[in-house]
Every structure is written in C-alpha cells, then in structure tokens.
Design an enzyme around this catalytic site. Structure first.
Site, PDB file in Angstrom:
ATOM      1  N   GLU A  59      27.355   9.626   8.626  1.00 45.87           N
ATOM      2  CA  GLU A  59      27.894   8.227   9.214  1.00 45.87           C
ATOM      3  C   GLU A  59      28.654   7.406   7.919  1.00 45.87           C
ATOM      4  O   GLU A  59      30.114   7.241   7.802  1.00 45.87           O
ATOM      5  CB  GLU A  59      27.872   7.731  10.440  1.00 45.87           C
ATOM      6  CG  GLU A  59      27.370   7.944  11.282  1.00 45.87           C
ATOM      7  CD  GLU A  59      25.740   8.764  11.264  1.00 45.87           C
ATOM      8  OE1 GLU A  59      25.485   9.065  10.523  1.00 45.87           O
ATOM      9  OE2 GLU A  59      24.956   8.120  12.905  1.00 45.87           O
ATOM     10  N   CYS A  87      22.051   5.181  14.067  1.00 41.27           N
ATOM     11  CA  CYS A  87      20.826   4.403  13.268  1.00 41.27           C
ATOM     12  C   CYS A  87      21.744   2.866  13.687  1.00 41.27           C
ATOM     13  O   CYS A  87      22.805   3.266  13.281  1.00 41.27           O
ATOM     14  CB  CYS A  87      20.423   5.243  12.308  1.00 41.27           C
ATOM     15  SG  CYS A  87      20.878   4.565  10.818  1.00 41.27           S
ATOM     16  N   CYS A  90      23.950   2.923  10.486  1.00 39.52           N
ATOM     17  CA  CYS A  90      25.596   3.101  11.112  1.00 39.52           C
ATOM     18  C   CYS A  90      25.992   2.595  11.814  1.00 39.52           C
ATOM     19  O   CYS A  90      27.264   1.859  11.769  1.00 39.52           O
ATOM     20  CB  CYS A  90      25.167   5.071  11.286  1.00 39.52           C
ATOM     21  SG  CYS A  90      24.962   5.622   9.848  1.00 39.52           S
TER      22      CYS A  90
END
Length: 170
Positions: A59, A87, A90
């Site tokens: 990402e 996560c 990101c």
C-alpha cells in the site's frame, strides 16, 4: 463505485502485484491505486525483506507512486485495492492521503486495522474516513497467503530435518 467487471480487473491487478512479491520470497501482498477516471496510477507489492525496510508495504509503495503521478499527497476521489487488510501504518497513510474508498480481499486477524484488530477508519477524531469494502475476492486472497505460508513452513521443516540428520540424504 465501480462495476463488478472493473472490481474484478482491479483485484486481478493486485494479485499480479502479489505474484511479484511471492516470486521474490516476499509475503504475497499487492496493491493498486485507481484514479477517479479508472486509471491505475500506483502499483505496489510487499518488499520488506528485499529492501530491509519495515515501511515497504504494498500500500505504501502504491500510494507513493500515485502521489508522484498526480504531483500531490492528496489522493482525493482515488480508490485503493489490496489483497490483504491494511495494517495500522498503511491505514494511517490511507487516512492521510485522503483515499476515498478501500477495497481489500483477506482479513488480517493479527495486524488488520480496518476491522479485524482495530478499525482506524472509524475513529471519529480523524479528519478523514474512507469507505471500506471488505472481502472482495477474499477467498482467493486468503488462499494466496495460506499457500505461501504453507510452503514456507514446509521449507523450514525440511531444513530442520536436514540439520537433524546432519545433512544426509536418503
């Protein structure tokens, strides 16, 4: 919103990115950023091990590329497609870059920040809240990750057995 055919095409692009990661023994995670006209303006795949850089998530790479392409950090009205739930790092980049919609495949029960462990996208104090579409091609994305980790475990088991046998074959 994108048509079913467009979503399928974009998720296929994330799987292609994930395959690049897997070919380099990275966890197979891929991401793309799509502009409001439907053009892919950012692509990324997991490169943490290759680059020895904790920030080299799919990402982050795709977002950085999209920002470079548009010449701005604001990815307003852009969409992000990912094979795995983002996560916390990101998710923060998604919020900060003002991405409008996030589509992802597999849930991440260990580090997911879009509902599995925590949902940073619903924190009221943040100034941006992207729309989130969970589980898009989730079965395929999950199988990709499961197969990768199954292969890694089998390789580790083989190495342990060889070490135990003193490297003897047969």
């Amino acid at each position: 919103m994108f048509s079913s055919e467009a979503k399928k095409m974009y998720m296929q692009a994330t799987f292609q990115e994930a395959a690049k990661a897997e070919a380099q023994n990275e966890v197979p995670i891929g991401a793309i950023v799509v502009d409001p006209n439907g053009e892919i303006i950012g692509r990324g795949y997991n490169r943490r091990e290759l680059d020895q850089d904790a920030t080299q998530h799919a990402e982050m790479i795709a977002i950085r590329q999209a920002c470079d392409k548009l010449g701005t950090w604001r990815l307003i009205d852009c969409s992000l497609f990912i094979t795995l739930e983002p996560c916390p790092m990101c998710a923060g980049a998604i919020i900060n870059s003002r991405i409008k919609t996030v589509y992802f495949g597999a849930l991440d029960p260990k580090a997911g920040a879009a509902g599995s462990v925590i949902d940073l996208f619903t924190v009221k104090k943040f100034n941006h809240h992207p729309q989130v579409i969970r589980g898009l091609y989730g079965k395929e994305a999950g199988e990709l990750l499961t197969n990768f980790f199954r292969k890694i475990r089998a390789e580790q088991k083989k190495i342990k057995l060889m070490a135990k046998d003193g490297g003897k074959k047969g």
